[in-house]
Design an enzyme around this catalytic site. Structure first.
Site, PDB file in Angstrom:
ATOM      1  N   CYS A  39       0.819  -1.222   0.000  1.00 27.27           N
ATOM      2  CA  CYS A  39       0.000   0.000   0.000  1.00 27.27           C
ATOM      3  C   CYS A  39       0.850   1.267   0.000  1.00 27.27           C
ATOM      4  CB  CYS A  39      -0.880   0.017   1.236  1.00 27.27           C
ATOM      5  SG  CYS A  39      -1.857  -1.466   1.414  1.00 27.27           S
TER       6      CYS A  39
ATOM      7  N   LYS B 249      16.022 -13.882  -9.676  1.00 25.51           N
ATOM      8  CA  LYS B 249      15.763 -12.801 -10.649  1.00 25.51           C
ATOM      9  C   LYS B 249      14.953 -13.350 -11.811  1.00 25.51           C
ATOM     10  CE  LYS B 249      16.211  -9.735  -9.145  1.00 25.51           C
ATOM     11  NZ  LYS B 249      16.566  -9.701  -7.798  1.00 25.51           N
TER      12      LYS B 249
ATOM     13  N   HIS C 200      22.956 -36.097  -6.426  1.00 26.61           N
ATOM     14  CA  HIS C 200      22.170 -36.626  -5.301  1.00 26.61           C
ATOM     15  C   HIS C 200      20.671 -36.532  -5.574  1.00 26.61           C
ATOM     16  CE1 HIS C 200      25.786 -37.177  -2.976  1.00 26.61           C
ATOM     17  NE2 HIS C 200      26.166 -35.962  -3.354  1.00 26.61           N
TER      18      HIS C 200
ATOM     19  N   LYS D 250       7.046  -4.416  -3.791  1.00 26.50           N
ATOM     20  CA  LYS D 250       8.410  -3.953  -3.572  1.00 26.50           C
ATOM     21  C   LYS D 250       8.814  -4.110  -2.115  1.00 26.50           C
ATOM     22  CE  LYS D 250      12.317  -2.011  -4.643  1.00 26.50           C
ATOM     23  NZ  LYS D 250      13.284  -2.924  -5.274  1.00 26.50           N
TER      24      LYS D 250
ATOM     25  N   TRP E 274      -2.882  -2.853  -1.549  1.00 21.43           N
ATOM     26  CA  TRP E 274      -2.458  -4.221  -1.897  1.00 21.43           C
ATOM     27  C   TRP E 274      -3.186  -5.120  -0.910  1.00 21.43           C
ATOM     28  CZ3 TRP E 274       0.934  -8.090   0.252  1.00 21.43           C
ATOM     29  CH2 TRP E 274       1.382  -9.030  -0.678  1.00 21.43           C
TER      30      TRP E 274
ATOM     31  N   ARG F 112       5.244   0.205  -6.001  1.00 23.15           N
ATOM     32  CA  ARG F 112       5.208  -0.576  -4.768  1.00 23.15           C
ATOM     33  C   ARG F 112       4.321  -1.816  -4.913  1.00 23.15           C
ATOM     34  NH1 ARG F 112       6.410   2.686  -0.014  1.00 23.15           N
ATOM     35  NH2 ARG F 112       4.938   1.445   1.162  1.00 23.15           N
TER      36      ARG F 112
ATOM     37  N   ASN G 149      -1.982   2.333   5.857  1.00 28.11           N
ATOM     38  CA  ASN G 149      -1.033   1.261   5.487  1.00 28.11           C
ATOM     39  C   ASN G 149      -0.750   0.451   6.738  1.00 28.11           C
ATOM     40  OD1 ASN G 149      -0.797   2.354   2.983  1.00 28.11           O
ATOM     41  ND2 ASN G 149       1.361   2.904   3.160  1.00 28.11           N
ATOM     42  N   GLY G 150      -0.604  -0.856   6.590  1.00 24.52           N
ATOM     43  CA  GLY G 150      -0.273  -1.688   7.747  1.00 24.52           C
ATOM     44  C   GLY G 150      -1.410  -2.627   8.076  1.00 24.52           C
TER      45      GLY G 150
ATOM     46  N   GLU H  18      20.653 -16.030  -6.358  1.00 21.41           N
ATOM     47  CA  GLU H  18      20.051 -14.749  -6.747  1.00 21.41           C
ATOM     48  C   GLU H  18      19.726 -14.728  -8.239  1.00 21.41           C
ATOM     49  OE1 GLU H  18      18.665 -12.304  -5.498  1.00 21.41           O
ATOM     50  OE2 GLU H  18      18.891 -10.581  -6.825  1.00 21.41           O
TER      51      GLU H  18
ATOM     52  N   GLU I  60      11.236 -14.299 -10.747  1.00 22.18           N
ATOM     53  CA  GLU I  60      10.312 -13.245 -10.331  1.00 22.18           C
ATOM     54  C   GLU I  60       9.886 -12.331 -11.468  1.00 22.18           C
ATOM     55  OE1 GLU I  60      11.617 -10.608  -7.194  1.00 22.18           O
ATOM     56  OE2 GLU I  60      13.641 -10.523  -7.985  1.00 22.18           O
TER      57      GLU I  60
HETATM   58  C1  AGP Z   1      13.991  -8.986  -4.795  1.00 24.16           C
HETATM   59  O1  AGP Z   1      14.074  -8.846  -6.148  1.00 24.16           O
HETATM   60  C2  AGP Z   1      12.736  -9.174  -4.192  1.00 24.16           C
HETATM   61  N1  AGP Z   1      11.628  -8.842  -4.904  1.00 24.16           N
HETATM   62  C3  AGP Z   1      12.619  -9.555  -2.738  1.00 24.16           C
HETATM   63  O2  AGP Z   1      13.138 -10.847  -2.623  1.00 24.16           O
HETATM   64  C4  AGP Z   1      13.311  -8.627  -1.718  1.00 24.16           C
HETATM   65  O3  AGP Z   1      14.694  -8.711  -1.847  1.00 24.16           O
HETATM   66  C5  AGP Z   1      12.858  -9.026  -0.302  1.00 24.16           C
HETATM   67  O4  AGP Z   1      11.473  -8.882  -0.205  1.00 24.16           O
HETATM   68  C6  AGP Z   1      13.542  -8.208   0.775  1.00 24.16           C
HETATM   69  O5  AGP Z   1      13.238  -6.848   0.673  1.00 24.16           O
HETATM   70  P1  AGP Z   1      14.055  -5.775   1.484  1.00 24.16           P
HETATM   71  O6  AGP Z   1      15.463  -5.804   0.986  1.00 24.16           O
HETATM   72  O7  AGP Z   1      13.378  -4.483   1.191  1.00 24.16           O
HETATM   73  O8  AGP Z   1      13.981  -6.159   2.930  1.00 24.16           O
END
Ligand code: AGP
Length: 607
Positions: free
Chosen positions: A2, A484, A503, A602, A75, A27, A101-102, A480, A487
């Site tokens: 949000c 990437k 294994h 985000k 959201w 966001r 928000n929250g 990572e 996602e």
């Molecule tokens: C990364 O591309 C993500 N979408 C997600 O994994 C992110 O890194 C994670 O939610 C942590 O967020 P932060 O670094 O704001 O704590």
């Protein structure tokens, strides 16, 4: 996740609110709305879906007169993403509108109580209890009503309120959810994120937990939970408007990938002096280090993988044992943590709910806490004993790139700093300082050396699954790289420690199965090479990431990505760059919404 905006001034509020909400789109959200007050009447417009729908519905705000208003992107957490559940929520008597928000944790009992008292609920949200409580407590004084209301709430909230009897004013309160006040000339603002403000002002005040604000066109008054007013210092935001926009790139993600040489340089340069790493912000920690017996790194998602990457350098150079734990697991694990533990918390946003909870848990057990955070003034930065900021600038794309590389960079620097403080200086320290200084240039080379990425994306974008393999530091990057890919391109991608293949996972290798093999660590290169040969002999198509001169890999791989020569201990920050580009171009081939991938937000401020 949000987003909130609020405006009070002389200009029409609705277009300014809509513009602010557009800046918060990154966001992640599923519905949006604004409330504007004109001649003591509050009107509300809400839509499901994009802000563009709200612009259409209100004719870019022109249908909603008034110079005071609040807006929200939602959201969904409590209740489906519908117009009814979208914010702002209006009180039954129409005098109050609220955005939030929250999460209000005790909303069920409050809802039952309010229903008994005759209030009607129009939504399924937890937020709606707030507006009815305000109506119930309002006796001609908004400060009192707000204080009484938040005294009844349990949970996290950034709340924005307008009241038809308090014309020319907007109110805000914060508890465990970000809220920033923007200081204009003859106008003032609030927002959950600086990005929504920088078009209008760079002078901001960060509200902290338990603080309230009353804004009019001419003044900002801040008060505490007893209603006592106090002054807070304003901060000048150094980001310019363009830094928060795309700067000519098709997507924020590509812009942010390209910004990495600069972001890593901005993170390193102020902390290198006379051939040493200097963290002025960690003077106190330097004295505490001899009492530290272990380091625990905690974070979520990519920030967790940054921790997995940094572990190698931290252990090797500082000789302190390092554990890396997912925050969502650590918080419920009854962890063996005490005052001899240094907890390193990594977060781009500084607002991730699981990370905050894990941090609180470890703090309560006595851990010394050090946060690596990008967003200044965020909750994690405020909670930590020590904070090191990554100077990546605003990261808008949901998939992190420069946030991640600057986090790893800080971990490399911390390993040298700790080694120095503990007099465990490696004989190769000078070599590492030189490597550190060269990282921004090498990131640029890693971008320039791989013009074939768009073509490779055309070859691989229809794959059902992609396997990323590597050993040691290469494995940490593979994790990572796979995240990437999945996602933003929605392809199934998994990272495996190359030695684990036989294994079980090798059973999945068949004709034309793409395997992305990371071979940038000379100490285990031969071993990874054997794994490449194993998958190749079962029909896999191998895309190898390695150094240009690495003849052995060049002769077995089908396709290649390159990085410049770099010490394996610090190579993660370079290796990830071609993989970010690959994920980007695969997602582009697949027509995905790259900056706002489906189902993702985000900043994950709820559990
Ligand atoms: C990364 O591309 C993500 N979408 C997600 O994994 C992110 O890194 C994670 O939610 C942590 O967020 P932060 O670094 O704001 O704590």
């Amino acid at each position: 996740m949000c987003g909130i905006v609020g405006f009070v001034g002389m200009q029409k509020a609705a277009p300014i609110l809509l513009d602010g909400l557009k800046k918060l789109e990154y966001r992640g959200y599923d519905s949006a709305g604004i409330a504007v007050m004109d001649q003591q009447v509050i009107s509300i417009s809400k839509v499901r879906g994009r802000i563009a729908n709200l612009c259409e519905k209100t004719q870019d705000g022109s249908l909603m007169p008034g110079v005071v208003g609040i807006g929200h992107t939602r959201w969904a957490t409590h209740g489906a993403p519908t117009e009814e559940n979208a914010h702002p929520h209006l009180s039954n008597d129409g005098r109050f509108a609220v955005v939030h928000n929250g999460i209000i944790e005790n909303y069920i009992s409050l809802r039952e109580e309010l229903i008994k008292d005759g209030y009607h609920f129009l939504s399924e949200t937890d937020t709606e209890v707030i507006v009815h409580l305000i109506e119930m407590y309002y006796r001609g004084n908004m400060r009192d009503a707000l204080i009484k209301t938040v005294n009844r709430l349990r949970g996290s909230y950034a709340i924005g309120v307008i009241c038809s009897e308090e014309e020319g004013k907007i109110y805000a309160v914060r508890e465990a959810s970000p809220l920033i006040l923007g200081i204009g000339i003859g106008e003032n603002f609030f927002a959950s994120d600086v990005t929504a403000l920088v078009n209008h002002t760079r002078n901001v005040i960060y509200l902290e937990d338990g603080e309230f604000a009353e804004l009019s066109a001419q003044s900002i008054k801040i008060f505490d939970c007893s209603g006592t007013e106090f002054r807070k210092k304003a901060t000048r935001i150094m980001w310019d408007v363009q830094a928060a926009e795309k700067g000519g790139y098709e997507h924020f993600m590509l812009k942010e990938i390209m910004e990495q040489p600069g972001a890593v340089k901005a993170t390193i340069a102020p902390r290198l002096r006379d051939g040493k790493v200097v963290f002025e912000e960690l003077e106190g920690l330097a004295a505490e280090l001899p009492n530290i017996r272990k380091i625990v790194i905690t974070a979520c998602g990519s920030a967790y993988y940054a921790g997995c990457n940094g572990k190698y350098a931290l252990e090797r150079l500082s000789r302190i044992p390092v554990e890396v734990e997912l925050a969502s697991e650590l918080r419920y694990s009854d962890p063996l943590i005490d005052e001899h533990t240094l907890l390193i918390v990594i977060s781009q946003s500084g607002e991730t709910a699981d990370t905050i909870a894990a941090m609180r848990e470890c703090k309560s057990r006595g851990a010394v806490t050090l946060a690596i955070v990008n967003v200044v003034g965020s909750s994690i930065a405020s909670l930590a004993d020590y904070t090191v900021y990554t100077w990546a600038g605003p990261e808008i794309a949901v998939a992190t790139t420069k946030g991640f590389t600057t986090q790893i960079t800080v971990l490399y620097m911390l390993s040298l700093f700790f080694a120095d403080c503990l007099k465990r200086i490696d004989k190769d320290e000078d070599k590492f300082i030189e490597t550190l200084q060269a990282l921004p240039r090498m990131i640029q080379q890693a971008i320039d050396m791989n013009p074939s990425v768009p073509l490779l994306a055309k070859k691989y974008h229809e794959s059902h699954a992609l396997f990323f393999i590597g050993r040691n530091t290469d494995y940490a990057v593979a994790l990572e790289g796979a995240l990437k890919m999945k996602e933003i391109s929605y392809l199934h991608a998994e990272a495996y420690a190359a030695g684990e293949l036989k294994h079980g996972t090798i059973a999945l290798i068949e004709e034309h199965q793409p395997v992305i093999a990371l071979c940038c660590n000379p100490s285990i290169m031969e071993k990874t090479l054997s794994n490449i040969v194993e998958v190749k002999s079962r029909g896999a198509e191998v895309l190898a990431l390695t150094f240009r001169h690495n003849q052995k890999i060049l002769s077995v791989a089908d396709d290649l990505l390159f990085i410049p020569d770099v010490d394996a201990l610090f190579s993660g920050v370079i290796e990830i760059v071609p993989l970010q580009l690959l994920a980007y171009y695969v997602a582009k081939e697949n027509g995905c919404d790259i900056d706002k991938p489906k189902n993702l937000a985000k900043s994950v401020t709820v559990e």
